[in-house]
Design an enzyme around this catalytic site. Structure first.
Site, PDB file in Angstrom:
ATOM      1  N   ASN A 107       0.897  -1.187   0.049  1.00  0.00           N
ATOM      2  CA  ASN A 107      -0.155  -0.001   0.102  1.00  0.00           C
ATOM      3  C   ASN A 107       0.773   1.242   0.019  1.00  0.00           C
ATOM      4  OD1 ASN A 107       0.996   0.184   2.843  1.00  0.00           O
ATOM      5  ND2 ASN A 107      -0.945   0.093   3.541  1.00  0.00           N
ATOM      6  N   LYS A 129       6.500  -1.454  11.602  1.00  0.00           N
ATOM      7  CA  LYS A 129       7.717  -1.992  12.283  1.00  0.00           C
ATOM      8  C   LYS A 129       8.437  -1.087  13.221  1.00  0.00           C
ATOM      9  CE  LYS A 129      10.780  -0.903   8.986  1.00  0.00           C
ATOM     10  NZ  LYS A 129      12.331  -0.891   8.228  1.00  0.00           N
ATOM     11  N   SER A 147      10.855 -11.844  13.689  1.00  0.00           N
ATOM     12  CA  SER A 147      11.967 -11.307  13.960  1.00  0.00           C
ATOM     13  C   SER A 147      12.784 -11.801  15.515  1.00  0.00           C
ATOM     14  CB  SER A 147      11.198  -9.567  14.288  1.00  0.00           C
ATOM     15  OG  SER A 147      12.352  -8.929  15.009  1.00  0.00           O
ATOM     16  N   TYR A 166       5.269  -4.499  19.087  1.00  0.00           N
ATOM     17  CA  TYR A 166       5.485  -4.980  17.767  1.00  0.00           C
ATOM     18  C   TYR A 166       5.913  -6.364  18.035  1.00  0.00           C
ATOM     19  CZ  TYR A 166       8.889  -5.779  14.024  1.00  0.00           C
ATOM     20  OH  TYR A 166       9.566  -6.272  12.947  1.00  0.00           O
ATOM     21  N   LYS A 183       4.369  -9.881  16.232  1.00  0.00           N
ATOM     22  CA  LYS A 183       5.179 -11.108  15.420  1.00  0.00           C
ATOM     23  C   LYS A 183       5.019 -12.385  16.300  1.00  0.00           C
ATOM     24  CE  LYS A 183       7.100  -8.382  12.322  1.00  0.00           C
ATOM     25  NZ  LYS A 183       6.725  -8.611  11.001  1.00  0.00           N
ATOM     26  N   PHE A 191      17.715 -11.033  12.515  1.00  0.00           N
ATOM     27  CA  PHE A 191      18.480 -10.214  13.206  1.00  0.00           C
ATOM     28  C   PHE A 191      18.359  -8.645  12.714  1.00  0.00           C
ATOM     29  CE2 PHE A 191      19.082 -12.994  16.960  1.00  0.00           C
ATOM     30  CZ  PHE A 191      18.510 -14.206  16.490  1.00  0.00           C
TER      31      PHE A 191
HETATM   32  P1  NAD Z   1       9.676  -1.892   5.270  1.00  0.00           P
HETATM   33  O1  NAD Z   1       8.671  -0.803   6.060  1.00  0.00           O
HETATM   34  O2  NAD Z   1      10.560  -1.196   4.390  1.00  0.00           O
HETATM   35  O3  NAD Z   1       8.562  -2.744   4.495  1.00  0.00           O
HETATM   36  C1  NAD Z   1       7.257  -3.050   4.813  1.00  0.00           C
HETATM   37  C2  NAD Z   1       6.469  -2.718   3.767  1.00  0.00           C
HETATM   38  O4  NAD Z   1       5.100  -3.134   3.905  1.00  0.00           O
HETATM   39  C3  NAD Z   1       6.419  -1.278   3.151  1.00  0.00           C
HETATM   40  O5  NAD Z   1       6.643  -1.323   1.745  1.00  0.00           O
HETATM   41  C4  NAD Z   1       5.093  -0.854   3.631  1.00  0.00           C
HETATM   42  O6  NAD Z   1       4.533   0.171   2.602  1.00  0.00           O
HETATM   43  C5  NAD Z   1       4.233  -2.016   3.140  1.00  0.00           C
HETATM   44  N1  NAD Z   1       3.079  -2.286   4.298  1.00  0.00           N
HETATM   45  C6  NAD Z   1       2.729  -1.808   5.539  1.00  0.00           C
HETATM   46  N2  NAD Z   1       1.472  -1.849   5.726  1.00  0.00           N
HETATM   47  C7  NAD Z   1       0.883  -2.350   4.691  1.00  0.00           C
HETATM   48  C8  NAD Z   1      -0.383  -2.692   4.511  1.00  0.00           C
HETATM   49  N3  NAD Z   1      -1.548  -2.676   5.715  1.00  0.00           N
HETATM   50  N4  NAD Z   1      -0.661  -3.439   3.377  1.00  0.00           N
HETATM   51  C9  NAD Z   1       0.140  -3.228   2.359  1.00  0.00           C
HETATM   52  N5  NAD Z   1       1.257  -3.050   2.527  1.00  0.00           N
HETATM   53  C10 NAD Z   1       1.716  -2.683   3.754  1.00  0.00           C
HETATM   54  O7  NAD Z   1      10.276  -2.701   6.426  1.00  0.00           O
HETATM   55  P2  NAD Z   1      11.275  -3.796   6.145  1.00  0.00           P
HETATM   56  O8  NAD Z   1      12.454  -3.474   7.011  1.00  0.00           O
HETATM   57  O9  NAD Z   1      11.378  -4.117   4.796  1.00  0.00           O
HETATM   58  O10 NAD Z   1      10.239  -5.101   6.732  1.00  0.00           O
HETATM   59  C11 NAD Z   1       9.999  -6.144   6.279  1.00  0.00           C
HETATM   60  C12 NAD Z   1       9.239  -6.927   7.309  1.00  0.00           C
HETATM   61  O11 NAD Z   1      10.406  -7.547   8.083  1.00  0.00           O
HETATM   62  C13 NAD Z   1       8.301  -6.494   8.314  1.00  0.00           C
HETATM   63  O12 NAD Z   1       7.323  -7.425   8.658  1.00  0.00           O
HETATM   64  C14 NAD Z   1       9.306  -6.384   9.614  1.00  0.00           C
HETATM   65  O13 NAD Z   1       8.425  -6.427  10.531  1.00  0.00           O
HETATM   66  C15 NAD Z   1       9.891  -7.619   9.675  1.00  0.00           C
HETATM   67  N6  NAD Z   1      11.439  -7.408  10.212  1.00  0.00           N
HETATM   68  C16 NAD Z   1      12.490  -6.068   9.788  1.00  0.00           C
HETATM   69  C17 NAD Z   1      13.335  -5.852  10.418  1.00  0.00           C
HETATM   70  C18 NAD Z   1      14.361  -4.698  10.309  1.00  0.00           C
HETATM   71  O14 NAD Z   1      15.037  -4.323  11.001  1.00  0.00           O
HETATM   72  N7  NAD Z   1      14.137  -4.128   9.037  1.00  0.00           N
HETATM   73  C19 NAD Z   1      13.848  -7.033  11.362  1.00  0.00           C
HETATM   74  C20 NAD Z   1      12.932  -7.900  11.717  1.00  0.00           C
HETATM   75  C21 NAD Z   1      11.980  -8.313  10.906  1.00  0.00           C
HETATM   76  C1  WQD Z   2      20.831  -1.370  17.416  1.00  0.00           C
HETATM   77  C2  WQD Z   2      22.040  -0.873  18.476  1.00  0.00           C
HETATM   78  C3  WQD Z   2      20.783   0.549  20.005  1.00  0.00           C
HETATM   79  C4  WQD Z   2      20.219   3.856  17.359  1.00  0.00           C
HETATM   80  C5  WQD Z   2      15.301  -3.092  15.999  1.00  0.00           C
HETATM   81  C6  WQD Z   2      14.112  -3.884  16.392  1.00  0.00           C
HETATM   82  C7  WQD Z   2      13.890  -5.364  16.034  1.00  0.00           C
HETATM   83  C8  WQD Z   2      14.169  -5.288  14.492  1.00  0.00           C
HETATM   84  C9  WQD Z   2      15.563  -4.544  14.211  1.00  0.00           C
HETATM   85  C10 WQD Z   2      12.334  -5.340  13.472  1.00  0.00           C
HETATM   86  C11 WQD Z   2      21.053  -0.892  19.673  1.00  0.00           C
HETATM   87  C12 WQD Z   2      21.820   1.134  19.360  1.00  0.00           C
HETATM   88  C13 WQD Z   2      20.616   2.563  17.733  1.00  0.00           C
HETATM   89  C14 WQD Z   2      20.836   5.046  17.759  1.00  0.00           C
HETATM   90  C15 WQD Z   2      22.046   3.709  19.076  1.00  0.00           C
HETATM   91  N1  WQD Z   2      13.340  -4.785  13.743  1.00  0.00           N
HETATM   92  N2  WQD Z   2      21.400   2.644  18.678  1.00  0.00           N
HETATM   93  N3  WQD Z   2      21.530   5.011  18.786  1.00  0.00           N
HETATM   94  O1  WQD Z   2      16.837  -2.130  18.464  1.00  0.00           O
HETATM   95  O2  WQD Z   2      18.611  -4.030  17.686  1.00  0.00           O
HETATM   96  O3  WQD Z   2      16.455  -3.599  16.817  1.00  0.00           O
HETATM   97  O4  WQD Z   2      15.455  -3.280  14.577  1.00  0.00           O
HETATM   98  O5  WQD Z   2      11.750  -6.397  13.601  1.00  0.00           O
HETATM   99  O6  WQD Z   2      12.670  -5.827  16.225  1.00  0.00           O
HETATM  100  O7  WQD Z   2      13.919  -3.775  17.975  1.00  0.00           O
HETATM  101  O8  WQD Z   2      18.150  -2.092  16.108  1.00  0.00           O
HETATM  102  O9  WQD Z   2      19.190  -0.520  14.839  1.00  0.00           O
HETATM  103  O10 WQD Z   2      17.359   0.325  16.369  1.00  0.00           O
HETATM  104  O11 WQD Z   2      19.662  -0.641  17.425  1.00  0.00           O
HETATM  105  O12 WQD Z   2      22.921   3.632  20.167  1.00  0.00           O
HETATM  106  O13 WQD Z   2      20.560   6.267  17.535  1.00  0.00           O
HETATM  107  O14 WQD Z   2      21.933   0.518  18.259  1.00  0.00           O
HETATM  108  O15 WQD Z   2      20.532   0.872  21.454  1.00  0.00           O
HETATM  109  O16 WQD Z   2      21.840  -1.485  20.624  1.00  0.00           O
HETATM  110  P1  WQD Z   2      17.455  -2.994  17.328  1.00  0.00           P
HETATM  111  P2  WQD Z   2      18.489  -0.475  16.107  1.00  0.00           P
END
Ligand code: NAD
Ligand code: WQD
Length: 366
Positions: free
Chosen positions: A35, A88, A128, A156, A160, A196
């Site tokens: 979206n 997220k 995650s 969040y 998950k 991670f």
């Molecule tokens: P992102 O926000 O770049 O991608 C998510 C996408 O989903 C976006 O393009 C957004 O527009 C779309 N979206 C959100 N709500 C929607 C809806 N209702 N309908 C259709 N599309 C929708 O995030 P990302 O970093 O690419 O993360 C992708 C997935 O991985 C997520 O499920 C996130 O929770 C998970 N994840 C991300 C991380 C991270 O650190 N980036 C870590 C672990 C897990």
């Molecule tokens: C990494 C490290 C901060 C910003 C998050 C979500 C997790 C997953 C990945 C989706 C930590 C430190 C960060 C800053 C800092 N996402 N930090 N100054 O918190 O490990 O994980 O993203 O699933 O669910 O919780 O990632 O990149 O925010 O932080 O010192 O301005 O960097 O404390 O130790 P995090 P992050």
């Protein structure tokens, strides 16, 4: 002829766009549903520029069952789903929990309902490492194996865990139903991929992370310090029990993460294992100070930072034990932290406005 056709929800987002690229480069066709809440349609153009193939794109919301139904109906060739679409932002999830449960959990249920209606039975889900919460609360759980007890510390993370449970129940119920009906070919399969800390960009410098709002993750913020958009990085605490006092994370290059999705999808299709969780990480932990040093080296100067209080909800150490994925999926990370920093800097330096600017002419002419 394509190997298969995958519906990728959230396919214009950060990890979704890289996984779409990996799928196209490995013979799959892709149908994206997004979206555009946190992404741009330009990602589709960049995927095509790099791979020479264009995924189908539908602007639709995963909570809209009629819209999702229409996508499945328009593409009867879809045989699997990789489900990224979600909200997220950890901090925001505590402020507007109902929205997070509605989109993440509600949207996933809607997606599974549509899959059932259209007899699509393979799902790879973006979980995650945050589902583990503070793994140091249980002795012997660092690096973190999949058997580490679940214990998310934020809304969040709880969405998950709920989605993992919903998928598990659906896969198991459908497998029981099909077994009882003597139709094992209808067996459902699910991969719960616990990532991670994803980071990095495409080595070409034309694809990377381009969120709509302000980033909150460490590496995108370091990128903004390097370009001067921010004057310094705030380091959240230097009193952790690590070698330099800052928290430890397992940073994984987004290209490695994308290939992990491909490996998981291939595994589901080949082995039909039912539902399983796998960690996707490198197995190597790095501190915040180590990350600042690594990125500063690539940028060519020391990036300014200031140590402040710990961020609420942060934990000491999230380092993966990726042995299960290494063995079962035949997958492991290939790229280093230096590769991730290098690629991220190329993306940030060349695209200060992200996807809101044209790619270099050399790419358009090629
Ligand atoms: P992102 O926000 O770049 O991608 C998510 C996408 O989903 C976006 O393009 C957004 O527009 C779309 N979206 C959100 N709500 C929607 C809806 N209702 N309908 C259709 N599309 C929708 O995030 P990302 O970093 O690419 O993360 C992708 C997935 O991985 C997520 O499920 C996130 O929770 C998970 N994840 C991300 C991380 C991270 O650190 N980036 C870590 C672990 C897990
Ligand atoms: C990494 C490290 C901060 C910003 C998050 C979500 C997790 C997953 C990945 C989706 C930590 C430190 C960060 C800053 C800092 N996402 N930090 N100054 O918190 O490990 O994980 O993203 O699933 O669910 O919780 O990632 O990149 O925010 O932080 O010192 O301005 O960097 O404390 O130790 P995090 P992050």
């Amino acid at each position: 002829m394509a190997v298969g056709t995958v519906l990728v929800t959230g396919g214009t987002g950060y990890i979704g766009s890289f996984t779409t690229l990996a799928l196209l480069e490995n013979g799959y066709d892709v149908v994206i549903v997004d979206n555009l809440y946190n992404s741009s349609k330009v990602a589709v153009d960049r995927i095509e520029l790099i791979s020479g193939k264009r995924p189908a794109f539908h602007e639709a919301d995963i909570t809209d069952e009629a819209a999702l139904d229409a996508v499945f109906a328009a593409h009867p060739e879809i045989d699997s789903v990789i489900h990224f679409a979600a909200l997220k932002a950890v901090g925001e999830s505590g402020e507007i929990p109902l929205e997070y449960y509605r989109v993440n959990v509600g949207g996933s249920i809607t997606l599974l309902r549509c899959m059932a209606k259209h007899n699509v039975t393979n799902i790879v889900f973006s979980s995650s490492a945050t589902v583990y919460g503070d793994a140091t609360r249980v002795p012997g759980m660092i690096p973190i194996p999949e058997r580490c007890p679940i214990g998310p510390t934020n809304t969040y993370g709880r969405t998950k865990v709920m989605i993992e449970n919903v998928i598990t129940d659906q896969v198991e119920a459908q497998r029981n139903n099909s077994k009882n009906a003597g139709k094992p070919s209808d067996e459902w399969n699910g991969a719960l991929l616990r990532y991670f800390n994803p980071c990095g960009a495409h080595p070409s410098g034309i694809m990377g992370e381009d969120p709509q709002g302000i980033p909150f993750n460490l590496l995108p913020l370091l990128g903004k310090v390097a370009t001067g958009e921010r004057d310094k990085l705030l380091v959240f605490g230097d009193d952790y029990a690590s070698k330099d006092g800052t928290a430890i994370r397992d940073y994984i290059h987004v290209l490695d993460l994308a290939s992990g999705h491909l490996a998981a999808l291939n595994y589901l299709r080949e082995h039909k294992p039912g539902v399983k969780a796998w960690n996707l990480g490198s197995g190597r932990g790095s501190t915040v100070f180590e990350m600042i040093k690594a990125f500063s080296k690539v940028v060519g100067r020391d990036l300014p930072y200031q140590v402040v209080e710990r961020r609420q909800g942060d934990v000491l150490d999230l380092t993966a034990d990726p042995t299960l994925a290494n063995k079962e999926l035949g997958w492991k990370t290939k790229l280093t932290l230096e590769d991730a920093c290098d690629d991220l800097w190329r993306w940030v330096e060349n695209n200060p406005k992200g996807y809101r600017q044209d790619p270099p002419a050399s790419f358009i002419e090629a």
